[in-house]
Design an enzyme around this catalytic site. Structure first.
Site, PDB file in Angstrom:
ATOM      1  N   THR A 185       0.876  -1.175   0.000  1.00 42.23           N
ATOM      2  CA  THR A 185       0.000   0.000   0.000  1.00 42.23           C
ATOM      3  C   THR A 185       0.911   1.221   0.000  1.00 42.23           C
ATOM      4  O   THR A 185       2.075   1.131   0.384  1.00 42.23           O
ATOM      5  CB  THR A 185      -0.870   0.039   1.267  1.00 42.23           C
ATOM      6  OG1 THR A 185       0.004   0.101   2.394  1.00 42.23           O
ATOM      7  CG2 THR A 185      -1.746  -1.178   1.384  1.00 42.23           C
ATOM      8  N   GLU A 330      -5.561  -4.180  -0.304  1.00 39.01           N
ATOM      9  CA  GLU A 330      -5.822  -5.306   0.604  1.00 39.01           C
ATOM     10  C   GLU A 330      -6.943  -6.217   0.102  1.00 39.01           C
ATOM     11  O   GLU A 330      -7.183  -7.280   0.652  1.00 39.01           O
ATOM     12  CB  GLU A 330      -6.223  -4.777   1.991  1.00 39.01           C
ATOM     13  CG  GLU A 330      -5.082  -4.174   2.799  1.00 39.01           C
ATOM     14  CD  GLU A 330      -4.844  -2.701   2.513  1.00 39.01           C
ATOM     15  OE1 GLU A 330      -5.257  -2.214   1.438  1.00 39.01           O
ATOM     16  OE2 GLU A 330      -4.230  -2.034   3.365  1.00 39.01           O
ATOM     17  N   LYS A 438     -14.365  16.520  12.152  1.00 39.49           N
ATOM     18  CA  LYS A 438     -15.213  16.447  13.348  1.00 39.49           C
ATOM     19  C   LYS A 438     -15.581  17.858  13.764  1.00 39.49           C
ATOM     20  O   LYS A 438     -14.733  18.637  14.157  1.00 39.49           O
ATOM     21  CB  LYS A 438     -14.476  15.727  14.473  1.00 39.49           C
ATOM     22  CG  LYS A 438     -14.136  14.312  14.087  1.00 39.49           C
ATOM     23  CD  LYS A 438     -13.391  13.573  15.176  1.00 39.49           C
ATOM     24  CE  LYS A 438     -12.838  12.283  14.630  1.00 39.49           C
ATOM     25  NZ  LYS A 438     -11.586  12.442  13.892  1.00 39.49           N
ATOM     26  N   TRP A 443     -19.876  14.493  12.370  1.00 40.60           N
ATOM     27  CA  TRP A 443     -18.887  14.302  11.309  1.00 40.60           C
ATOM     28  C   TRP A 443     -19.340  14.966  10.017  1.00 40.60           C
ATOM     29  O   TRP A 443     -20.515  14.861   9.634  1.00 40.60           O
ATOM     30  CB  TRP A 443     -18.678  12.812  11.044  1.00 40.60           C
ATOM     31  CG  TRP A 443     -17.902  12.110  12.109  1.00 40.60           C
ATOM     32  CD1 TRP A 443     -17.416  12.659  13.262  1.00 40.60           C
ATOM     33  CD2 TRP A 443     -17.519  10.738  12.110  1.00 40.60           C
ATOM     34  NE1 TRP A 443     -16.752  11.718  13.995  1.00 40.60           N
ATOM     35  CE2 TRP A 443     -16.800  10.521  13.309  1.00 40.60           C
ATOM     36  CE3 TRP A 443     -17.695   9.682  11.233  1.00 40.60           C
ATOM     37  CZ2 TRP A 443     -16.269   9.279  13.650  1.00 40.60           C
ATOM     38  CZ3 TRP A 443     -17.165   8.444  11.563  1.00 40.60           C
ATOM     39  CH2 TRP A 443     -16.465   8.249  12.760  1.00 40.60           C
TER      40      TRP A 443
HETATM   41  P1  ADP Z   1      -3.283   3.203  -1.480  1.00 39.74           P
HETATM   42  O1  ADP Z   1      -3.860   2.947  -0.111  1.00 39.74           O
HETATM   43  O2  ADP Z   1      -1.962   2.587  -1.700  1.00 39.74           O
HETATM   44  O3  ADP Z   1      -3.400   4.636  -1.920  1.00 39.74           O
HETATM   45  P2  ADP Z   1      -5.506   1.753  -2.518  1.00 39.74           P
HETATM   46  O4  ADP Z   1      -5.991   1.789  -3.921  1.00 39.74           O
HETATM   47  O5  ADP Z   1      -5.363   0.454  -1.892  1.00 39.74           O
HETATM   48  O6  ADP Z   1      -4.152   2.483  -2.569  1.00 39.74           O
HETATM   49  O7  ADP Z   1      -6.426   2.682  -1.634  1.00 39.74           O
HETATM   50  C1  ADP Z   1      -7.637   2.199  -1.152  1.00 39.74           C
HETATM   51  C2  ADP Z   1      -8.476   3.332  -0.650  1.00 39.74           C
HETATM   52  O8  ADP Z   1      -8.839   4.204  -1.722  1.00 39.74           O
HETATM   53  C3  ADP Z   1      -9.809   2.897  -0.092  1.00 39.74           C
HETATM   54  O9  ADP Z   1      -9.703   2.420   1.221  1.00 39.74           O
HETATM   55  C4  ADP Z   1     -10.612   4.179  -0.186  1.00 39.74           C
HETATM   56  O10 ADP Z   1     -10.326   5.069   0.864  1.00 39.74           O
HETATM   57  C5  ADP Z   1     -10.093   4.789  -1.463  1.00 39.74           C
HETATM   58  N1  ADP Z   1     -11.015   4.491  -2.575  1.00 39.74           N
HETATM   59  C6  ADP Z   1     -10.919   3.524  -3.492  1.00 39.74           C
HETATM   60  N2  ADP Z   1     -11.931   3.593  -4.378  1.00 39.74           N
HETATM   61  C7  ADP Z   1     -12.702   4.634  -4.000  1.00 39.74           C
HETATM   62  C8  ADP Z   1     -13.905   5.231  -4.493  1.00 39.74           C
HETATM   63  N3  ADP Z   1     -14.529   4.784  -5.583  1.00 39.74           N
HETATM   64  N4  ADP Z   1     -14.398   6.275  -3.816  1.00 39.74           N
HETATM   65  C9  ADP Z   1     -13.806   6.762  -2.704  1.00 39.74           C
HETATM   66  N5  ADP Z   1     -12.670   6.257  -2.200  1.00 39.74           N
HETATM   67  C10 ADP Z   1     -12.122   5.220  -2.839  1.00 39.74           C
END
Ligand code: ADP
Length: 544
Positions: A185, A330, A438, A443
Site C-alpha cells: 500500500t 488489501e 469532526k 462528522w
Molecule cells: P493506497 O492505499 O496505496 O493509496 P488503494 O488503492 O489500496 O491504494 O487505496 C484504497 C483506498 O482508496 C480505499 O480504502 C478508499 O479510501 C479509497 N477508494 C478507493 N476507491 C474509491 C472510491 N470509488 N471512492 C472513494 N474512495 C475510494
C-alpha cells in the site's frame, strides 16, 4: 460427506495457457516506452512467458523467491506477471511514484532477488543502488539496441535473456495457496505494508471481476487498463483479460489526455479503467481538441470518489457509461461496483446520478458491514455511517511479515474507510477515517463537499480538510484549483453554489485557491500534504 469432485489447484499459469489455446490470435497491443506500437497475440505472450520462466530458472531463481518489477503497463510487464508467478516466484510490483526512502524500504523488506525495470526507471534505481544490498541483478526490459549505459551492477538485457530460451516449458503444479505476488500500500503515514496474494485468491478475484454484474469482460471486449500494474494489481485486469481472451491495449507510460484519446480511438477500445485524475486529463483534452470517444462503452473509475460532474460528462457528452468501483490493495482490489439495478432505469437522470455517485454494491465474494465505535453493526438506511468492515476469499488476512492478524476476532478486516450503506446495499464512502472532519461532535464528509464543489463550472479540482477551530473542534477548509487560474471564481460564488447541495453547518468556513493539489503515489488527494501546507491556518475573525 464431502463432495466428490476434482480438487485441482487454481493457478495463474492456467490463465495464460487457456488464452493461448483457445484465444491464440487475440491481440495484446502496447504503446511502448520507446513510443511505437507493438502488437502480438496471446500465443506469442504465452511462449515468451515460458521463456522468461526458463530464464529465471537459469538465473537460479527458486520457488518462493521474490522478483521485483518497476515497469509501466506493457507486454513485457504482462509476461513478468505470468512468467514469474507461473514458475513459482513471487512478483513484487513496485510503485515508482513512492518516495525514494519508501522504495528502498519495500525492496529490502520484500527481499527482491532481481529487479525487472523499464529504461525510464534506471536513474531512479542508480540513486538507490547502494542501499539495495540484497538485489543480485537488474534486468532492463528492452532489447540490446535500447540498452542504456548505467552504473547499476549486474545488468542484464530482457530480450537477450529470453532469446537464450526455447519456450519448451511445463508450468509447475503449485499449491494454489502459494503466493503469486506482493503489492505494498502507498503508506501515506508510516511504512508501506505488503499484501501477499495467492494463486487461488487471484483466480477467484478474476472470476469475480469479469462477470456480467461487474466488468462484463469477454473475448469481444477490448480493454485499456490505464491503472498501473503497480497500483493494486491494475485492478485485476491482467488476469481477467487472459481468463476471457479479451484483447488488451497497454498504454506504457503514455497517460496524458491526448495519448489516451488516441489509443482509445485508434484501437476501438470499449472498456477502460483509471483513477479520476487520469480522466480529468482526458476530459481537458476532449474539451480543447473537440475529439470524441466513438468506441468506448464504459469506464471503470475508482481509487478516489468519482465527482458527479465527471459521471455526467462521460455519460451525456460522450455516451460512455461510468461504473464507479471501490476497493483497496488489501482486497486484490475489488470490493464493490456501481452498476444500475433494472428498476433504476425508471428514475430521472438526476436521481440515477445520485445513485451512481455512490461506491456501489459488493460483488459476489465480498461481505460488507458498517459498525460504530463499539463494533456494533449499524443499519443499512443510507444515513448511519460507521467503519466499513469486509470479509472474503480475496481479502488480506495478514500483512507481509506482520506478527499479528489484520482481522478482528470474527474475521472482519477494517478498511479504514467510513461509509453508509443504503436499503439497496449501495455503499457510499464518506471519508477515510483519518480525513473525516469532526465539527461540534458530528462528522462532516470531506468527500461529499469535494464532490459538490467540483460541480462548479470554474472549479478544476477541490479538496477539503479539517482545520482546528476553538469552538467547533474542526471546521472544513475548501481548497480549490480553478480551471482558469488567471480568473478564479470568487469564494462567495463557490459557497453560494454549495448552499443547496450540503447541510448548512457543513458549508466550508473558508475557501483558498492554489495552483495544484498534491497527489499521492496512487493518484489520491494528498490530505497529509495539504494539512502540512495549511498547518496553523486561521479562519478570518477566529482566534486560535
Ligand atoms: P493506497 O492505499 O496505496 O493509496 P488503494 O488503492 O489500496 O491504494 O487505496 C484504497 C483506498 O482508496 C480505499 O480504502 C478508499 O479510501 C479509497 N477508494 C478507493 N476507491 C474509491 C472510491 N470509488 N471512492 C472513494 N474512495 C475510494
Amino acid at each position: 460427506m464431502f463432495g466428490q469432485m476434482q480438487d485441482s489447484p487454481l493457478l495463474v499459469s492456467q490463465l495464460i495457457e487457456h488464452a493461448a489455446q483457445f484465444h491464440p490470435d487475440q491481440r495484446i497491443i502496447t504503446k511502448t516506452v520507446e513510443g511505437h506500437f507493438h502488437e502480438y497475440t496471446y500465443k506469442d505472450a504465452a511462449k515468451r512467458s515460458k521463456q522468461l520462466a526458463q530464464a529465471l530458472v537459469a538465473l537460479g531463481v527458486q520457488d518462493g523467491d521474490v522478483i521485483g518489477t518497476l515497469a509501466w503497463n506493457t507486454y513485457r510487464h504482462f509476461e513478468c506477471w505470468y512468467g514469474i508467478s507461473g514458475m513459482g516466484g513471487i512478483l513484487h510490483t513496485i510503485n515508482p511514484r513512492l518516495f525514494p526512502e519508501q522504495l528502498d524500504y519495500i525492496i529490502n523488506h520484500a527481499e527482491d532477488k532481481f529487479l525487472f525495470i523499464d529504461t525510464t526507471f534506471v536513474p531512479l534505481l542508480e540513486a538507490l543502488q547502494s542501499k539495495l544490498t540484497k538485489v543480485k541483478g537488474y534486468v532492463i526490459m528492452t532489447d540490446e539496441a535500447h540498452m542504456p549505459t548505467t552504473t547499476l551492477p549486474n545488468v542484464l538485457c530482457y530480450e537477450t535473456l529470453l532469446a537464450q530460451q526455447s519456450g519448451e516449458y511445463q508450468w509447475p503444479q503449485l499449491d494454489e495457496r502459494q503466493a503469486t505476488s506482493i503489492c505494498y500500500t502507498s503508506g501515506t503515514t508510516g511504512n508501506p505494508k505488503g499484501v501477499v496474494y495467492s494463486h487461488r485468491s487471484s483466480l477467484l478475484h478474476s472470476w469475480g471481476i469479469t462477470s456480467l454484474n461487474v466488468g462484463e469482460i469477454c473475448s469481444e471486449t477490448r480493454v485499456l487498463p490505464i491503472v498501473p500494474m503497480f497500483h493494486a494489481n491494475a485492478w485485476g485486469l491482467v488476469y481477467a483479460v487472459a481468463m476471457m481472451g479479451a484483447e488488451v491495449v497497454f498504454p506504457g507510460p503514455h497517460l496524458d489526455g491526448a495519448s489516451v484519446c488516441d489509443m482509445i480511438n485508434r484501437y476501438k477500445v470499449d472498456l477502460s479503467a483509471a483513477v479520476p485524475t487520469v480522466w480529468t486529463m482526458l476530459m481537458q483534452h476532449l474539451t480543447q481538441s473537440g475529439d470524441t470517444l466513438e468506441s468506448l462503452n464504459s469506464v471503470l473509475i475508482g481509487g478516489s470518489a468519482v465527482p458527479k460532474v465527471m459521471i455526467r460528462s462521460f455519460e451525456q457528452d460522450y455516451g460512455v457509461e461510468v461504473w464507479q468501483a471501490w476497493g483497496m490493495t488489501e482486497m486484490s482490489p475489488l470490493g464493490s461496483l456501481n452498476k444500475p439495478r433494472p428498476q433504476d432505469a425508471l428514475l430521472s437522470y438526476e436521481e440515477q446520478l445520485n445513485i451512481k455517485a455512490k461506491q456501489g454494491r459488493p460483488c459476489f465474494g465480498v461481505q460488507m458491514k458498517i459498525v460504530n465505535d463499539d463494533n456494533q453493526p449499524l443499519p443499512h438506511d443510507g444515513k448511519a455511517f460507521g467503519r466499513l468492515m469486509v470479509k472474503g476469499p480475496w481479502i488480506v488476512s495478514q500483512y507481509f511479515k506482520a506478527e499479528t492478524s489484520a482481522l478482528d476476532e470474527d474475521g472482519w478486516f477494517d478498511t479504514g474507510d467510513v461509509a453508509t450503506i443504503d436499503e439497496t446495499g449501495n455503499m457510499q464512502i464518506t471519508d477515510r477515517s483519518k480525513d473525516v472532519i469532526k465539527s461540534g461532535g458530528e462528522w462532516i464528509s470531506s468527500i461529499d463537499l469535494e464532490n459538490a464543489a467540483m460541480g462548479h463550472d470554474e472549479v478544476l479540482e477541490a479538496a477539503v480538510i479539517g482545520v482546528p477551530h476553538p469552538k467547533w473542534e474542526e471546521r472544513p477548509l475548501l481548497i480549490i484549483v480553478a480551471k482558469n487560474p488567471e480568473q478564479p471564481p470568487s469564494a462567495e460564488s463557490v459557497l453560494a453554489f454549495l448552499t443547496d447541495k450540503v447541510a448548512k453547518w457543513w458549508l466550508p468556513e473558508s475557501v483558498e485557491f492554489i495552483d495544484a493539489i498534491p497527489h499521492t503515489a496512487t493518484g489520491k488527494i494528498n490530505k497529509v500534504g495539504l494539512r502540512e501546507q495549511f498547518k496553523g491556518y486561521q479562519f478570518e475573525g477566529v482566534s486560535a
